[in-house]
Design a protein around this motif. Structure first.
Motif, PDB file in Angstrom:
ATOM      1  N   MET A   1       0.850  -1.201   0.000  1.00 11.20           N
ATOM      2  CA  MET A   1       0.000   0.000   0.000  1.00 11.20           C
ATOM      3  C   MET A   1       0.878   1.242   0.000  1.00 11.20           C
ATOM      4  N   ARG A   2       0.574   2.173  -0.871  1.00 16.71           N
ATOM      5  CA  ARG A   2       1.348   3.404  -0.993  1.00 16.71           C
ATOM      6  C   ARG A   2       0.716   4.511  -0.144  1.00 16.71           C
ATOM      7  N   LEU A   3       1.563   5.321   0.476  1.00 15.56           N
ATOM      8  CA  LEU A   3       1.111   6.440   1.287  1.00 15.56           C
ATOM      9  C   LEU A   3       1.609   7.734   0.659  1.00 15.56           C
ATOM     10  N   PHE A   4       0.659   8.655   0.382  1.00  8.87           N
ATOM     11  CA  PHE A   4       0.996   9.943  -0.197  1.00  8.87           C
ATOM     12  C   PHE A   4       0.565  11.059   0.753  1.00  8.87           C
ATOM     13  N   LYS A   5       1.426  12.049   0.915  1.00 13.75           N
ATOM     14  CA  LYS A   5       1.092  13.210   1.733  1.00 13.75           C
ATOM     15  C   LYS A   5       1.037  14.498   0.913  1.00 13.75           C
ATOM     16  N   LYS A   6       1.540  14.460  -0.307  1.00 13.06           N
ATOM     17  CA  LYS A   6       1.583  15.641  -1.159  1.00 13.06           C
ATOM     18  C   LYS A   6       0.698  15.441  -2.395  1.00 13.06           C
ATOM     19  N   LYS A   7      -0.022  16.494  -2.757  1.00 12.18           N
ATOM     20  CA  LYS A   7      -0.911  16.416  -3.918  1.00 12.18           C
ATOM     21  C   LYS A   7      -0.150  16.067  -5.189  1.00 12.18           C
ATOM     22  N   ARG A   8       0.979  16.736  -5.393  1.00  9.67           N
ATOM     23  CA  ARG A   8       1.703  16.524  -6.650  1.00  9.67           C
ATOM     24  C   ARG A   8       2.145  15.068  -6.811  1.00  9.67           C
ATOM     25  N   ASP A   9       2.456  14.419  -5.692  1.00  7.38           N
ATOM     26  CA  ASP A   9       2.922  13.030  -5.772  1.00  7.38           C
ATOM     27  C   ASP A   9       1.794  12.079  -6.156  1.00  7.38           C
ATOM     28  N   ILE A  10       0.640  12.218  -5.498  1.00  7.53           N
ATOM     29  CA  ILE A  10      -0.460  11.312  -5.823  1.00  7.53           C
ATOM     30  C   ILE A  10      -1.052  11.645  -7.183  1.00  7.53           C
ATOM     31  N   GLN A  11      -1.055  12.933  -7.581  1.00  2.27           N
ATOM     32  CA  GLN A  11      -1.585  13.291  -8.890  1.00  2.27           C
ATOM     33  C   GLN A  11      -0.753  12.671 -10.005  1.00  2.27           C
ATOM     34  N   GLY A  12       0.570  12.687  -9.856  1.00  5.63           N
ATOM     35  CA  GLY A  12       1.425  12.065 -10.863  1.00  5.63           C
ATOM     36  C   GLY A  12       1.201  10.573 -10.946  1.00  5.63           C
ATOM     37  N   PHE A  13       1.015   9.958  -9.787  1.00 11.86           N
ATOM     38  CA  PHE A  13       0.778   8.520  -9.743  1.00 11.86           C
ATOM     39  C   PHE A  13      -0.564   8.166 -10.384  1.00 11.86           C
ATOM     40  N   ILE A  14      -1.597   8.945 -10.074  1.00 10.66           N
ATOM     41  CA  ILE A  14      -2.927   8.688 -10.642  1.00 10.66           C
ATOM     42  C   ILE A  14      -2.929   8.899 -12.153  1.00 10.66           C
ATOM     43  N   THR A  15      -2.214   9.911 -12.625  1.00 12.65           N
ATOM     44  CA  THR A  15      -2.127  10.156 -14.068  1.00 12.65           C
ATOM     45  C   THR A  15      -1.572   8.937 -14.791  1.00 12.65           C
ATOM     46  N   ASP A  16      -0.531   8.329 -14.209  1.00 16.42           N
ATOM     47  CA  ASP A  16       0.039   7.123 -14.815  1.00 16.42           C
ATOM     48  C   ASP A  16      -0.989   5.990 -14.851  1.00 16.42           C
ATOM     49  N   LEU A  17      -1.794   5.859 -13.798  1.00  8.80           N
ATOM     50  CA  LEU A  17      -2.824   4.815 -13.762  1.00  8.80           C
ATOM     51  C   LEU A  17      -3.879   5.056 -14.828  1.00  8.80           C
TER      52      LEU A  17
ATOM     53  N   TYR B   1      -2.905  11.170   2.734  1.00  8.11           N
ATOM     54  CA  TYR B   1      -2.954  11.639   4.118  1.00  8.11           C
ATOM     55  C   TYR B   1      -2.277  13.014   4.198  1.00  8.11           C
ATOM     56  N   PRO B   2      -2.982  14.056   3.730  1.00 11.82           N
ATOM     57  CA  PRO B   2      -2.382  15.391   3.701  1.00 11.82           C
ATOM     58  C   PRO B   2      -2.583  16.135   5.015  1.00 11.82           C
TER      59      PRO B   2
ATOM     60  N   VAL C   1      -7.452  13.478  -6.570  1.00 13.87           N
ATOM     61  CA  VAL C   1      -7.446  12.029  -6.800  1.00 13.87           C
ATOM     62  C   VAL C   1      -7.967  11.665  -8.188  1.00 13.87           C
ATOM     63  N   ASP C   2      -8.808  12.526  -8.764  1.00 14.78           N
ATOM     64  CA  ASP C   2      -9.361  12.304 -10.111  1.00 14.78           C
ATOM     65  C   ASP C   2      -9.992  10.925 -10.241  1.00 14.78           C
ATOM     66  N   PRO C   3     -10.990  10.633  -9.379  1.00 17.10           N
ATOM     67  CA  PRO C   3     -11.550   9.272  -9.364  1.00 17.10           C
ATOM     68  C   PRO C   3     -12.563   9.019 -10.474  1.00 17.10           C
ATOM     69  N   ASP C   4     -12.772   7.747 -10.762  1.00 15.93           N
ATOM     70  CA  ASP C   4     -13.859   7.328 -11.653  1.00 15.93           C
ATOM     71  C   ASP C   4     -15.091   6.935 -10.844  1.00 15.93           C
ATOM     72  N   HIS C   5     -14.870   6.415  -9.629  1.00 15.28           N
ATOM     73  CA  HIS C   5     -15.944   5.992  -8.738  1.00 15.28           C
ATOM     74  C   HIS C   5     -15.669   6.562  -7.349  1.00 15.28           C
ATOM     75  N   VAL C   6     -16.727   6.997  -6.659  1.00 15.73           N
ATOM     76  CA  VAL C   6     -16.582   7.448  -5.273  1.00 15.73           C
ATOM     77  C   VAL C   6     -17.624   6.728  -4.416  1.00 15.73           C
ATOM     78  N   PHE C   7     -17.279   6.519  -3.152  1.00 14.21           N
ATOM     79  CA  PHE C   7     -18.090   5.680  -2.267  1.00 14.21           C
ATOM     80  C   PHE C   7     -18.331   6.395  -0.948  1.00 14.21           C
ATOM     81  N   PHE C   8     -19.628   6.547  -0.603  1.00 15.14           N
ATOM     82  CA  PHE C   8     -20.031   7.182   0.643  1.00 15.14           C
ATOM     83  C   PHE C   8     -21.074   6.305   1.322  1.00 15.14           C
TER      84      PHE C   8
END
Length: 287
Positions: free
Chosen positions: A1-17, A92-93, A141-148
């Motif tokens: 499991m990956r832990l991100f605290k910075k927006k730029r880091d998770i945004q780059g990772f999500i873009t690749d996905l 976890y920002p 996060v730029d999600p395709d699905h969100v859950f509440f």
């Protein structure tokens, strides 16, 4: 499991996905996780290729600073639980990461009557804070699905409106997951950890009252039924903010029921210093 605290880091990772055609399932939380949250993570894993959970105690949705201060924070336990459940990544920002310009001049979101009824009436500004933080998280996060969870039904309606009104979010699919309950019927909530042992024994009275409303619902004036439900809770030591039977689609209060309109009962009440909410569909409509 990956832990991100910075927006730029998770945004780059999500873009690749996304470049790899992976669909992102997103579960926003404020931590202090319990089985109800885990049911959202499980739903996300079933509906998407990659599951992201955020943990962020959002200051702008607390109209009472004391409530913010007392909100339980259990990050180490939360991360361990998410890893055990197969969550793929956690965002976890800190507050400055989510609100780089501060929180004093927030944007305004058009939420209609949802902002002023039920929770909105008793927690002024709450849903503006919810809409703001969820919007910021969606952009990150730029999600395709969100859950509440359905326990926070009015919040679910707010998120649905947020998605519908913002063209940037129109591709997001909203999933409302049924409320998870303890064996005695108490809706699972992070706030339950603040209840004393004696209060935990009394707390299921909310669920029992919802069942009473469902059993006694009949066409006509609903005032006597609501009055009796209020007295039942008061006799158990609760201080109700509201007990409402509302049209399920709009959450507009229904004081006279025609026997056909889908309706849901919603309750918010204090037990000691802790404010609990719950709801139950009373009549789903025909087909």
């Amino acid at each position: 499991m990956r832990l991100f605290k910075k927006k730029r880091d998770i945004q780059g990772f999500i873009t690749d996905l996304h470049d790899k055609k992976q669909e992102i399932g997103f579960v926003p939380t404020m931590g202090a996780l319990h089985a109800g949250h885990i049911s959202l993570v499980q739903a996300a894993r079933q509906q998407s290729d990659f599951t992201v959970c955020s943990i962020f105690v959002n200051p702008t949705q607390f109209n009472d600073p004391r409530d913010l201060e007392k909100y339980p924070r259990t990050i180490e336990k939360d991360l361990q639980l998410l890893e055990q459940q197969g969550c793929d990544a956690v965002f976890y920002p800190d507050v400055a990461e989510v609100y780089p310009s501060g929180t004093t001049h927030p944007p305004h979101y058009e939420l209609g009557q949802l902002e002023y009824i039920l929770e909105g009436k008793y927690r002024p500004g709450h849903f503006q804070g919810v809409a703001d933080v969820v919007s910021r998280l969606f952009y990150t996060v730029d999600p395709d699905h969100v859950f509440f969870g359905r326990k926070d039904l009015q919040q679910c309606k707010v998120i649905e409106q947020l998605i519908a009104l913002n063209p940037d979010f129109n591709r997001i699919r909203m999933h409302t997951v049924p409320t998870l309950r303890e064996a005695d019927g108490l809706a699972m909530s992070s706030r339950n950890t603040r209840l004393s042992p004696g209060e935990l024994q009394k707390a299921p009275a909310i669920y029992q009252t919802l069942n009473y409303l469902k059993a006694q619902l009949a066409p006509g004036d609903l005032t006597p039924l609501l009055d009796e439900a209020r007295q039942r809770l008061i006799s158990e030591g609760f201080r109700p903010d509201y007990i409402s039977i509302a049209q399920t689609d709009t959450l507009e209060e229904c004081m006279y029921w025609d026997g056909q309109t889908p309706v849901t009962a919603l309750i918010a009440a204090f037990l000691g210093p802790v404010r609990l909410i719950d709801n139950m569909e009373l009549y789903p409509g025909r087909g």
